[in-house]
Enzyme design. Structure first.
Site, PDB file in Angstrom:
ATOM      1  N   TYR A 159      67.418  52.857  60.555  1.00 32.92           N
ATOM      2  CA  TYR A 159      66.273  53.470  61.242  1.00 32.92           C
ATOM      3  C   TYR A 159      66.710  54.037  62.585  1.00 32.92           C
ATOM      4  O   TYR A 159      66.507  53.412  63.632  1.00 32.92           O
ATOM      5  CB  TYR A 159      65.190  52.387  61.437  1.00 32.92           C
ATOM      6  CG  TYR A 159      63.857  52.869  61.975  1.00 32.92           C
ATOM      7  CD1 TYR A 159      63.157  53.887  61.338  1.00 32.92           C
ATOM      8  CD2 TYR A 159      63.278  52.289  63.100  1.00 32.92           C
ATOM      9  CE1 TYR A 159      61.918  54.308  61.816  1.00 32.92           C
ATOM     10  CE2 TYR A 159      62.042  52.699  63.585  1.00 32.92           C
ATOM     11  CZ  TYR A 159      61.367  53.712  62.938  1.00 32.92           C
ATOM     12  OH  TYR A 159      60.143  54.128  63.396  1.00 32.92           O
ATOM     13  N   ARG A 217      63.087  60.744  65.787  1.00 35.17           N
ATOM     14  CA  ARG A 217      62.447  59.751  64.917  1.00 35.17           C
ATOM     15  C   ARG A 217      60.939  59.681  65.186  1.00 35.17           C
ATOM     16  O   ARG A 217      60.494  59.941  66.290  1.00 35.17           O
ATOM     17  CB  ARG A 217      63.086  58.390  65.206  1.00 35.17           C
ATOM     18  CG  ARG A 217      62.738  57.306  64.208  1.00 35.17           C
ATOM     19  CD  ARG A 217      63.505  56.031  64.507  1.00 35.17           C
ATOM     20  NE  ARG A 217      63.001  55.337  65.678  1.00 35.17           N
ATOM     21  CZ  ARG A 217      63.636  54.324  66.275  1.00 35.17           C
ATOM     22  NH1 ARG A 217      64.800  53.898  65.815  1.00 35.17           N
ATOM     23  NH2 ARG A 217      63.115  53.747  67.339  1.00 35.17           N
ATOM     24  N   ASP A 218      60.213  59.285  64.144  1.00 30.81           N
ATOM     25  CA  ASP A 218      58.763  59.078  64.254  1.00 30.81           C
ATOM     26  C   ASP A 218      58.083  60.373  64.703  1.00 30.81           C
ATOM     27  O   ASP A 218      57.266  60.381  65.624  1.00 30.81           O
ATOM     28  CB  ASP A 218      58.481  57.934  65.246  1.00 30.81           C
ATOM     29  CG  ASP A 218      57.145  57.239  64.970  1.00 30.81           C
ATOM     30  OD1 ASP A 218      56.607  57.402  63.864  1.00 30.81           O
ATOM     31  OD2 ASP A 218      56.636  56.550  65.873  1.00 30.81           O
ATOM     32  N   SER A 268      57.334  55.009  68.196  1.00 28.50           N
ATOM     33  CA  SER A 268      58.680  54.587  67.817  1.00 28.50           C
ATOM     34  C   SER A 268      59.717  55.685  67.996  1.00 28.50           C
ATOM     35  O   SER A 268      60.754  55.674  67.319  1.00 28.50           O
ATOM     36  CB  SER A 268      58.692  54.081  66.371  1.00 28.50           C
ATOM     37  OG  SER A 268      58.080  52.822  66.294  1.00 28.50           O
TER      38      SER A 268
END
Ligand code: BGC
Length: 465
Positions: free
Chosen positions: A172, A177-178, A184
C-alpha cells in the site's frame, strides 16, 4: 527445538552410517558436517547458505561444496520478471494447511492498548485480540525492512511447532495514493518521481523475501526454494486497497484521472514482482457498496481482467480482496437500509454477482473478504460512510470455513483500532467523511492508534470476545 538438536547431535556423531535426518533437521550448509540424507519422503531444502533443512514437499537439493567459499551474500537489488527461474504455486486455496502468522506490530499496539484499560473484563477481552491474525500493512517504505524480521520469526515458529506459517501483508504505497479521498494520501507523488519510488518500494519488499544465496544456484532449478529465502513460509498479499476501484468509478476526480497510468503500471509491476518470489496476491476490489452496484460489475471485471492479462497472468495471482477496511457483512440476514436499492447488499451477493463476470473474461474468481470490523450493521448514515464508523464491532474471526467455494478465507485486513483518518478539520489529510455524524470523534491520523475506537470494537464484537 530440543528434539531437533538431539537428533542433529546424533547425526554428527555417526556420519559413517549416513543416518537419515528427520523432518525439520539440518541436512547441509556451510561448515555443516552431518548427514545430508533426509528420511524417506523428505527433501533437503536450501534455507540459506548456512542452513539446509529436511522438509516435506521440497524439491531442491543443496548446492555442492562450491558454495562454501563465498560467505554470506546480499539480497538482490532487483529481480527479473521475464527471465530466470520461476516458482510454481500450489493449486487451490493458499490458506489451506497453514496457520496465519500473528503480526508483532499489531500485538504491540494491542498490548499498549490493554495496559490503558482499567476495566479488567474489558482488558481481558482486548488482550485476546492480539491472537487473531491481522494483515501487516506496509504503508510506508520505511516499514519494509521489518518484513524480513517477520519472515525469520515465522520460520522459527514453523520449525519449533511443526505448523506451516502464512504471513499476510498489504502492499500500500502507490504514488498519489487514495486519489478520491484525503485521509490516506501517501508519501509518494506522481509529479515527484512517485512511480519510480513505488517500484523501488516493491523491489524492497521482494528483496526481503528473495533468497540471499541465489547467485550460488547455477543449475536450472525452478522451485520456489531457490527464489525465496523462506521457501516454506507462505506469503499472501492484498495489493493496493482502493486503487483499482477508483479507476472504475472515480476517473471524474482529477487526481484519479491523473493517477490512472501510474496506478495501472504500479499495480502491474507489483503483481509481476511479487510473483517472482511466490507471493499469493489478491488485488483489492472495493466492496458491495462500491463495485457491487449492477452497473459497475461489468466495467470492474473488465478492468481486473485487463490488468491480469497485461501482467502476463502471474501464476501466483489468486484473485480479489473485498471489503478491506469497510463495514459490510459477508452474509447479512437482511439488507441494511443504507444499501437500498442495490440487490447486492452484502459481500456474498457482490461476490456471487462479480464472479461470473470475471470467469467469463478468464480472470481467477477467488476471493478473500475482510470482516474485521463488520459485526454491527445499521450504523452508517449512507453506504459510502467509510471513516471510523461509530458503534462498529470486531466481526467474524478469520477462517477458511467461508460457506462459499469462491471465498478462500474470511480475513481481518484492517487492523482494528488503527484510525481511518483524522477528524481534525485543520489537518492536511482531513477528509469530510471523518467529520460525519456517523464517524467516531475525535480521531487521530489514518493508521495511528485510536484507543476509544479499539475499545468500542472490543465491546461490540460479534461473536463476543
Ligand atoms: C492508513 C494506513 C494504515 C492502514 C491500516 C490506512 O487507512 O492510511 O496508514 O496502515 O489504514 O490501518
Amino acid at each position: 527445538m530440543f528434539k531437533f538438536s538431539t537428533l542433529l547431535g546424533l547425526v554428527a556423531l555417526v556420519p559413517a552410517f549416513t543416518l537419515a535426518v528427520g523432518e525439520w533437521g539440518q541436512c547441509g550448509g556451510i561448515n555443516y558436517t552431518g548427514s545430508t540424507t533426509c528420511d524417506a519422503g523428505l527433501v533437503c531444502n536450501v534455507i540459506n547458505d548456512y542452513y539446509h533443512q529436511c522438509l516435506r514437499g521440497g524439491t531442491v537439493a543443496p548446492p555442492t561444496s562450491s558454495s562454501s567459499s563465498s560467505g554470506p551474500s546480499v539480497p538482490p537489488t532487483s529481480t527479473s520478471t521475464s527471465s530466470g527461474p520461476q516458482p510454481t504455486p500450489d493449486a487451490g486455496n493458499p490458506y489451506i494447511g497453514y496457520d496465519i502468522y500473528l503480526s508483532p506490530y499489531y500485538a504491540d499496539e494491542v498490548a499498549a492498548a490493554v495496559s490503558a484499560i482499567s476495566n479488567p473484563a474489558l482488558a481481558a477481552k482486548a488482550a485476546s485480540v492480539a491472537n487473531i491474525p491481522t494483515f501487516i500493512w506496509f504503508d510506508v517504505v520505511a516499514k519494509v525492512p521489518t518484513l524480513g524480521t517477520y519472515l525469520a520469526d515465522a520460520l522459527s515458529i514453523q520449525q519449533s511447532t511443526g505448523r506451516n506459517q502464512l504471513v499476510q501483508i498489504v502492499v500500500y504505497d502507490l504514488p498519489d495514493r487514495d486519489c478520491a479521498a484525503l485521509a490516506s494520501n501517501g508519501e509518494f507523488s506522481i509529479a515527484n518521481n512517485g512511480l519510480a519510488n513505488y517500484k523501488n518500494y516493491v523491489d524492497q519488499i521482494v528483496a526481503q523475501i528473495a533468497r540471499t544465496c541465489c547467485p550460488l544456484v547455477t543449475s536450472a532449478i525452478t522451485d520456489l526454494a531457490c527464489l525465496s529465502e523462506y521457501p516454506q513460509i507462505r506469503v499472501v498479499a492484498v495489493v493496493e486497497p482502493d486503487s483499482l476501484a477508483n479507476m472504475v468509478t472515480n476517473l471524474n476526480v482529477a487526481k484519479c484521472a491523473g493517477a490512472q497510468a501510474a496506478y495501472t503500471e504500479g499495480v502491474t509491476y507489483a503483481l509481476q514482482k511479487l510473483n517472482t518470489v511466490g507471493v499469493y496476491s489478491y488485488v483489492d476490489a472495493g466492496h458491495a457498496g462500491w463495485l457491487g452496484w449492477p452497473a459497475n460489475l461489468g466495467p470492474a471485471a473488465q478492468l481486473f481482467a485487463n490488468l491480469y492479462t497485461n501482467a502476463g497472468s502471474p501464476s501466483f495471482f489468486r484473485g480479489l480482496a473485498t471489503n478491506v477496511a469497510n463495514y459490510n457483512l459477508l452474509n447479512a440476514p437482511s439488507p441494511d437500509p443504507v444499501t437500498s436499492p442495490n440487490a447486492n447488499y452484502d459481500e456474498i451477493h457482490y461476490i456471487n454477482a462479480l464472479a461470473p463476470e470475471l470467469s467469463s473474461r478468464g480472470f481467477p474468481a477467488h476471493f478473500i473478504v475482510d470482516q474485521g470490523r463488520s459485526a454491527v450493521q445499521g450504523i452508517r448514515g449512507a453506504w459510502g460512510d467509510w471513516c471510523n464508523v461509530d458503534n462498529a464491532g470486531f466481526g467474524t474471526r478469520p477462517t477458511t470455513s467461508t460457506g462459499s467455494s469462491l471465498i478462500d478465507a474470511i480475513v481481518w485486513v484492517k487492523p482494528g483500532g488503527e484510525s481511518d483518518g483524522t477528524s481534525d478539520t485543520s489537518a492536511v489529510r482531513y477528509d469530510g467523511h471523518c467529520g460525519l455524524a456517523s464517524a467516531k470523534k475525535p480521531a487521530p491520523e489514518a493508521g495511528t492508534w485510536f484507543q476509544a475506537y479499539f475499545e468500542m470494537l472490543v465491546a461490540n464484537a460479534v461473536p463476543a470476545l
